[in-house]
Design an enzyme around this catalytic site. Structure first.
Site, PDB file in Angstrom:
ATOM      1  N   ARG A   1      65.336  21.807  34.415  1.00  8.73           N
ATOM      2  CA  ARG A   1      65.696  23.228  34.522  1.00  8.73           C
ATOM      3  C   ARG A   1      65.478  23.757  35.929  1.00  8.73           C
ATOM      4  O   ARG A   1      66.138  24.717  36.348  1.00  8.73           O
ATOM      5  CB  ARG A   1      64.932  24.060  33.484  1.00  8.73           C
ATOM      6  CG  ARG A   1      65.423  23.820  32.062  1.00  8.73           C
ATOM      7  CD  ARG A   1      64.708  24.726  31.073  1.00  8.73           C
ATOM      8  NE  ARG A   1      63.287  24.462  30.990  1.00  8.73           N
ATOM      9  CZ  ARG A   1      62.732  23.498  30.243  1.00  8.73           C
ATOM     10  NH1 ARG A   1      63.486  22.720  29.509  1.00  8.73           N
ATOM     11  NH2 ARG A   1      61.432  23.301  30.234  1.00  8.73           N
TER      12      ARG A   1
ATOM     13  N   GLU B   1      49.635  17.298  28.682  1.00  2.04           N
ATOM     14  CA  GLU B   1      48.745  17.670  27.584  1.00  2.04           C
ATOM     15  C   GLU B   1      48.469  16.447  26.711  1.00  2.04           C
ATOM     16  O   GLU B   1      47.344  16.200  26.296  1.00  2.04           O
ATOM     17  CB  GLU B   1      49.407  18.780  26.767  1.00  2.04           C
ATOM     18  CG  GLU B   1      48.401  19.752  26.215  1.00  2.04           C
ATOM     19  CD  GLU B   1      49.077  20.952  25.587  1.00  2.04           C
ATOM     20  OE1 GLU B   1      50.259  21.197  25.890  1.00  2.04           O
ATOM     21  OE2 GLU B   1      48.413  21.618  24.790  1.00  2.04           O
TER      22      GLU B   1
HETATM   23  P1  AMP Z   1      52.968  22.669  33.681  1.00  2.00           P
HETATM   24  O1  AMP Z   1      52.973  21.332  34.379  1.00  2.00           O
HETATM   25  O2  AMP Z   1      51.990  22.750  32.557  1.00  2.00           O
HETATM   26  O3  AMP Z   1      52.833  23.827  34.657  1.00  2.00           O
HETATM   27  O4  AMP Z   1      54.363  22.801  32.965  1.00  2.00           O
HETATM   28  C1  AMP Z   1      55.471  23.105  33.710  1.00  2.00           C
HETATM   29  C2  AMP Z   1      56.706  22.387  33.228  1.00  2.00           C
HETATM   30  O5  AMP Z   1      56.803  22.319  31.813  1.00  2.00           O
HETATM   31  C3  AMP Z   1      57.920  23.135  33.709  1.00  2.00           C
HETATM   32  O6  AMP Z   1      58.828  22.188  34.240  1.00  2.00           O
HETATM   33  C4  AMP Z   1      58.441  23.855  32.495  1.00  2.00           C
HETATM   34  O7  AMP Z   1      59.827  23.700  32.413  1.00  2.00           O
HETATM   35  C5  AMP Z   1      57.785  23.221  31.302  1.00  2.00           C
HETATM   36  N1  AMP Z   1      57.063  24.184  30.433  1.00  2.00           N
HETATM   37  C6  AMP Z   1      55.731  24.215  30.209  1.00  2.00           C
HETATM   38  N2  AMP Z   1      55.399  25.164  29.338  1.00  2.00           N
HETATM   39  C7  AMP Z   1      56.539  25.780  28.979  1.00  2.00           C
HETATM   40  C8  AMP Z   1      56.852  26.863  28.102  1.00  2.00           C
HETATM   41  N3  AMP Z   1      55.927  27.517  27.407  1.00  2.00           N
HETATM   42  N4  AMP Z   1      58.159  27.230  28.010  1.00  2.00           N
HETATM   43  C9  AMP Z   1      59.111  26.581  28.713  1.00  2.00           C
HETATM   44  N5  AMP Z   1      58.880  25.558  29.542  1.00  2.00           N
HETATM   45  C10 AMP Z   1      57.608  25.144  29.685  1.00  2.00           C
END
Ligand code: AMP
Length: 170
Positions: A58, A95
């Protein structure tokens, strides 16, 4: 126009307990899409950004028009095994389990001013991994531009001192 009305909350996707921020309604509206890209690019105008580095998948949708807006090149960061030439590689924890991202070794030059783009900042793990990739290339990361920040998760703490901006905060 209030961009938040174009973001749809989907409960328990892709797994139980996750409130997924679905940006497809925003992308599907010409005015909202244009406004979102403009707002994400705004803080970085005049900052001599040489490349927009975006995260699969995305991040690409937002990063490509932002690169054009900022007069910068576009650099894709991909999941492992997708890029055809020689790559830098970073493994990072998710996670559940781990993931590996890659970037072509010749995608950015040492000292080049780059901006990282993604749709959502959650825990910051993906962003921090991207910063590691760019430090292997010795690029100068000017900051990160996100459409959405999930503030309660404190993702910016994963990249101390970095200028992280988001258009929508939840
Ligand atoms: P993080 O590494 O935890 O910051 O997660 C970021 C990545 O996961 C991004 O590329 C987002 O597209 C996706 N992502 C994580 N949480 C969500 C959420 N609640 N809604 C949509 N996309 C998410």
């Amino acid at each position: 126009m209030e961009l938040g009305q174009f973001v749809r909350d989907v409960a328990d996707f892709p797994q139980k307990g996750i409130l997924f921020k679905d940006i497809t309604p925003l992308l599907g509206d010409a005015g909202a899409f244009r406004q979102a890209v403009g707002a994400m690019a705004e803080p970085w105008r005049g900052q001599r950004i040489g490349a927009v580095v975006a995260i699969e998948a995305r991040g690409y949708i937002l990063g490509a028009p932002m690169a054009l807006e900022l007069g910068a090149g576009f650099v894709p960061v991909r999941k492992v095994g997708k890029l055809p030439s020689k790559t830098y590689r970073v493994e990072y924890a998710l996670e559940y389990g781990s993931s590996v991202i890659e970037m072509h070794v010749d995608a950015v030059t040492a000292g080049q001013r780059v901006l990282i783009v993604d749709d959502v900042l959650a825990t910051g793990g993906t962003l921090a991994a991207c910063v590691k990739l760019l430090s292997q290339a010795r690029a100068h990361v000017v900051g990160a531009s996100m459409l959405i920040e999930l503030s309660a998760l404190g993702g910016w703490k994963a990249v101390p001192g970095m200028d992280v901006r988001a258009v929508l905060k939840y």
